[in-house]
Design a protein around this motif. Structure first.
Motif, PDB file in Angstrom:
ATOM      1  N   SER A   1       2.396   1.655  -3.449  1.00  0.00           N
ATOM      2  CA  SER A   1       1.546   2.110  -4.789  1.00  0.00           C
ATOM      3  C   SER A   1       1.190   3.694  -4.013  1.00  0.00           C
ATOM      4  CB  SER A   1      -0.051   0.930  -4.127  1.00  0.00           C
ATOM      5  OG  SER A   1      -0.336   1.380  -3.303  1.00  0.00           O
ATOM      6  N   ASN A   2       0.745   4.024  -2.943  1.00  0.00           N
ATOM      7  CA  ASN A   2       0.550   5.237  -2.967  1.00  0.00           C
ATOM      8  C   ASN A   2       1.311   6.839  -2.954  1.00  0.00           C
ATOM      9  OD1 ASN A   2      -1.551   5.187  -1.589  1.00  0.00           O
ATOM     10  ND2 ASN A   2      -0.568   4.986   0.079  1.00  0.00           N
ATOM     11  N   LEU A   3       3.370   6.266  -2.928  1.00  0.00           N
ATOM     12  CA  LEU A   3       4.373   6.796  -3.477  1.00  0.00           C
ATOM     13  C   LEU A   3       4.108   6.597  -4.858  1.00  0.00           C
ATOM     14  CD1 LEU A   3       7.546   5.488  -1.433  1.00  0.00           C
ATOM     15  CD2 LEU A   3       6.167   7.371  -1.411  1.00  0.00           C
TER      16      LEU A   3
ATOM     17  N   GLU B   1       0.659  -1.315  -0.299  1.00  0.00           N
ATOM     18  CA  GLU B   1      -0.189  -0.232   0.146  1.00  0.00           C
ATOM     19  C   GLU B   1       1.196   1.233   0.311  1.00  0.00           C
ATOM     20  OE1 GLU B   1      -2.270  -0.545   3.147  1.00  0.00           O
ATOM     21  OE2 GLU B   1      -3.855  -2.024   2.298  1.00  0.00           O
ATOM     22  N   THR B   2       2.554   1.263   0.852  1.00  0.00           N
ATOM     23  CA  THR B   2       2.789   2.591   1.463  1.00  0.00           C
ATOM     24  C   THR B   2       3.707   2.171  -0.386  1.00  0.00           C
ATOM     25  OG1 THR B   2       3.150   1.952   3.320  1.00  0.00           O
ATOM     26  CG2 THR B   2       5.136   3.459   1.753  1.00  0.00           C
TER      27      THR B   2
ATOM     28  N   ILE C   1       1.752   6.659  -7.036  1.00  0.00           N
ATOM     29  CA  ILE C   1       0.240   7.793  -6.962  1.00  0.00           C
ATOM     30  C   ILE C   1       0.597   8.965  -6.834  1.00  0.00           C
ATOM     31  CG2 ILE C   1      -1.788   8.100  -6.557  1.00  0.00           C
ATOM     32  CD1 ILE C   1      -2.897   4.862  -6.267  1.00  0.00           C
ATOM     33  N   ARG C   2       0.902   8.977  -6.082  1.00  0.00           N
ATOM     34  CA  ARG C   2       1.353  10.428  -6.072  1.00  0.00           C
ATOM     35  C   ARG C   2       2.061  10.980  -6.676  1.00  0.00           C
ATOM     36  NH1 ARG C   2       1.123   8.935   0.027  1.00  0.00           N
ATOM     37  NH2 ARG C   2       3.348   8.618   0.108  1.00  0.00           N
ATOM     38  N   SER C   3       3.369  10.597  -7.204  1.00  0.00           N
ATOM     39  CA  SER C   3       4.361  10.730  -8.407  1.00  0.00           C
ATOM     40  C   SER C   3       3.387  11.187  -9.455  1.00  0.00           C
ATOM     41  CB  SER C   3       5.293   9.739  -8.507  1.00  0.00           C
ATOM     42  OG  SER C   3       4.905   8.744  -9.274  1.00  0.00           O
TER      43      SER C   3
END
Length: 797
Positions: free
Chosen positions: A577-579, A574-575, A581-583
């Motif tokens: 994937s969040n990185l 999850e961490t 996505i935020r990029s």
């Protein structure tokens, strides 16, 4: 549609009416109405046994997607009838048990029985489908419905955790299974299991054979909780006990076993022995590991969960070893005993494990706890339950005269005969098979004694129990009593009741041989007898001295377990994937358009370049009229005006002018329907734009500054260049035959339509339209759920 197809679909159809019955008949427990479905299906399937015992099969085919070789072909043979009877027979007892286990005034029975029927129908679809794509469809439905059943008490965090864990692991296996199925189709050109069996030589000698085998086994191992994928099964015990008794003793976890048995006639011909080693090796280690870990559990259902893992490993190891029989051309093959033992133990496991799960549910229901540290002395308060528990545990431990003893003896025979194999280098690590089989059986004896005596023996501890124990209602006792009775009956009369059925199932697994099943309690003095005596003596001694050796479990590092690995992997995933996505998910529309355009330029440009699609051919270009030139210039002027206009009103008018000019081009090209559509859409769009911009502030919050940006310029030039080249090349060359003539030829007569555009949308692109509707429906359900959740939280406040 045949009656066999209707039998598979009946649980799905009836599931639609369960909420109606639940709402209209509130005074009646919904389970009484649902009970008719598995009972009727059990009676329906049992009538086919005489036909199947004569060596015949029932095959019914229903076209589904013929263009993709996908037909809903239902095939009922020995293997199929065995699983169908388990699904419907155990299902009938589970529904009866749930009527008394679940309170109709406290539980959401409509959802429970809808989920249960979905699962029942999905399992029937898995075991009766001859087409692998149809089988896979039902396979994933079992994962989906089991997720709902495990998470039935969704307000509990452990239930949600167990449901998600089972879903992630089994769906991963399902994706692997799909990959293996597609590879088999690439090799053989068919999804039919029967047709695949006729092309064994082609499949086995193909370069992708091993890859397909591994992917299929990943699907089977994840579903049947084999090492290292077993970690989802203990957490799935958070489901209601009827779910545990149904899914994890007789049905879902045996889907992987079914897949292995069904595919054995295809993959067992592998000359390298990989099929035998993978299934036999993973199975026998899972047997040992599951039984070893079951001993240290303190929750009744946790003991049974690890026991199920162990017993599933036992059955799979037998199917793996039995597959070696196919490499011998002798009439009385000594290795087919493993196949017979696997089938017999599969039946036995469903009877004694199903009854024990129900016993655990009764203990929990009547005392308020499943912790063996708080239990004890219950045999005086629950004598009938204790009797059933004693029968089930003695059978599970392999004690005569119960059915578990018979299949355990045959299991020992199969493992001993591994030492006689002179193929696949079995003379090396093959010695571990009988060793692990015996050690695993010792631990099986230990946890069986723990289950029954820690619960019903010893001293009574009323201060640690939430309720005063007493026998449950008769309806809750009938299902485990029936299963316990079958444990005794199958143990005393195995040949008369099961001999013919086992022979039919064995022939479905390995059609090469003729089988004569003869099961007896006494085989004389031999290794099997000595191994059984050793299991009882050593197992009893270790049970009595648990305090002296149980500390070995503390030697295993608690931070280096598969569960810890899973628990750390999911947050890390999850961490990560969040990185990611935020990029790139900046929240700015221009950024997303830039990504789309860059991909468009790169992918389409590379494709055209690699296929030499850049062609300029003016030989067939028609005469360009002055009207077309003028309209094209107006479109260009309008586009430039939109970009450089400083007034919103000017941009909207210019945008509308471009749209109206395009509609005039449609008129010139004699497409009045498109022109009319364009005019209507353009008029509505301009009106909406004017209405929206009218309510915006007249001045921007910040002064507008326009600077030249090289990146944007390059993207704009690239998109324009690629689209221009694509338009020119599409007219100048044809890499593929035009599909337009196909629509012309098939619209009027085959499709029965006169408007080609409508026929394309409804018929030729029917699945596309269906999926679009499905997406909207799913989104609507999600929004509805969020609204209900918000309203529920407001009411709580």
């Amino acid at each position: 549609m045949s009656a066999l197809h209707l039998a598979i679909l009946m649980p799905f159809i009836f599931a639609f009416f369960v909420p109606i019955f639940n709402k209209s008949l509130r005074k009646v427990h919904t389970g009484w109405i649902v009970l008719f479905i598995p009972v009727i299906l059990f009676i329906y399937f049992i009538q086919f046994i005489p036909t199947l015992l004569q060596g015949k099969e029932i095959v019914r085919s229903l076209p589904w997607i013929p263009s993709l070789n996908v037909d809903f072909t239902a095939r009922l043979d020995g293997l199929g009838i065995l699983f169908a009877l388990l699904i419907t027979g155990i299902g009938s007892l589970v529904v009866l048990y749930s009527i008394y286990y679940l309170n109709k005034d406290k539980e959401q029975l409509n959802t429970f029985y809808v989920y249960l029927l979905l699962f029942m129908g999905a399992m029937l679809g898995v075991v009766l489908s001859d087409n692998l794509i149809v089988l896979y469809t039902f396979w994933e439905l079992t994962s989906f419905s089991s997720f709902l059943l495990i998470g039935y008490w969704y307000e509990r965090e452990k239930s949600r955790y167990g449901a998600l864990k089972s879903m992630l692991i089994t769906v991963f296996g399902g994706l692997c299974l799909l990959g293996g199925i597609l590879i088999l189709y690439v090799i053989a050109g068919t999804f039919s299991i029967q047709e695949l069996m006729t092309q064994v030589n082609v499949i086995v000698n193909h370069d992708l054979f091993v890859f397909a085998m591994v992917l299929l086994l990943l699907g089977a191992f994840t579903k049947s909780a084999q090492f290292p994928f077993y970690i989802w099964l203990p957490d799935a015990m958070e489901a209601p006990t009827p779910v545990s008794a149904y899914l994890h003793s007789a049905t879902m976890v045996k889907a992987g076993i079914y897949l292995v048995a069904r595919m054995t006639p295809i993959f067992a011909f592998d000359s390298s022995g990989l099929w035998v080693w993978l299934i036999g090796g993973i199975g026998i280690f899972t047997l040992f590991w599951g039984s070893f870990n079951a001993v240290k559990q303190t929750d009744l259902k946790a003991i049974l969960a690890f026991s199920t893992v162990s017993q599933l490993g036992l059955i799979l190891s037998l199917f793996g070893v039995g597959a070696a029989a196919i490499h011998y051309d002798i009439d009385e093959n000594i290795y087919t005993v493993a196949i017979i033992a696997a089938i017999f133990h599969l039946i036995n496991h469903a009877t004694f494990k199903g009854s024990l799960f129900m016993v655990a549910g009764i203990v929990d229901h009547e005392t308020g706890t499943r912790d063996i540290r708080k239990l004890g002395g219950l045999m005086n308060f629950l004598p009938i339950t204790f009797t059933v528990a004693l029968i089930g545990t003695l059978s599970m431990a392999g004690i005569p005269p119960f059915n578990g003893f018979l299949s355990k003896e045959m299991f020992f025979t199969g493992m001993i005969r591994v030492l006689q194999l002179d193929i696949f280098n079995m003379e090396t690590l093959g010695v571990l098979f009988p060793v692990l089989a015996w050690v695993g059986s010792v631990f099986t004896f230990i946890y069986s004694m723990i289950f029954v005596w820690k619960t019903f023996g010893g001293s009574f501890q009323p201060e640690k129990m939430e309720k005063k124990p007493h026998e449950p209602p008769i309806g809750m006792l009938i299902p485990p009593v029936v299963l316990g009775s079958l444990v005794i009956i199958f143990g005393l009369f195995p040949n008369a009741l099961l001999g013919g059925l086992i022979e039919s199932v064995a022939y479905s697994v390995l059609p090469k041989f003729k089988y004569e099943v003869h099961i007896s309690h006494w085989h004389g003095f031999g290794p099997e007898l000595y191994m059984t005596i050793g299991v009882i003596v050593i197992g009893f001694a270790l049970y009595q001295s648990q305090g002296k050796w149980k500390k070995i479990y503390d030697l295993f590092p608690k931070k280096l377990t598969l569960n810890k690995l899973y628990d750390s992997f999911i947050p890390s995933l999850e961490t990560g994937s969040n990185l990611v996505i935020r990029s790139h998910m900046t929240g700015y529309l221009r950024s997303y358009l830039a990504y789309i355009f860059i991909f468009f330029i790169g992918f389409l440009g590379f494709t055209m370049w690699s296929m030499n699609a850049f062609v300029l051919n003016t030989s067939k270009v028609g005469e360009i009229s002055i009207y077309e030139i003028v309209l094209s210039l107006l479109i260009v002027i309008g586009c430039i005006t939109i970009v450089f206009a400083k007034s919103r009103l000017t941009s909207i008018i210019a945008l509308g002018a471009v749209g109206y000019t395009v509609s005039l081009l449609f008129v010139v090209f004699r497409a009045p329907d498109l022109a009319l559509t364009q005019l209507v859409i353009e008029t509505i769009s301009v009106a909406l734009f004017l209405l929206a911009f009218y309510h915006l502030p007249k001045k921007f919050r910040h002064p507008e500054t326009r600077r030249f940006k090289l990146n944007n310029a390059l993207i704009a030039i690239g998109v324009g260049l690629v689209v221009t080249l694509l338009a020119i090349s599409s007219y100048s060359t044809k890499l593929f035959d035009s599909i337009s003539q196909y629509y012309v030829d098939n619209t009027y007569d085959p499709a029965g339509g006169e408007n080609m555009v409508n026929v394309i949308l409804v018929d030729f692109r029917g699945f596309d339209t269906l999926f679009e509707i499905s997406v909207l429906a799913i989104a609507g359900l999600g929004i509805y759920g969020l609204i209900k959740l918000r309203l529920a939280r407001r009411s709580e406040k």
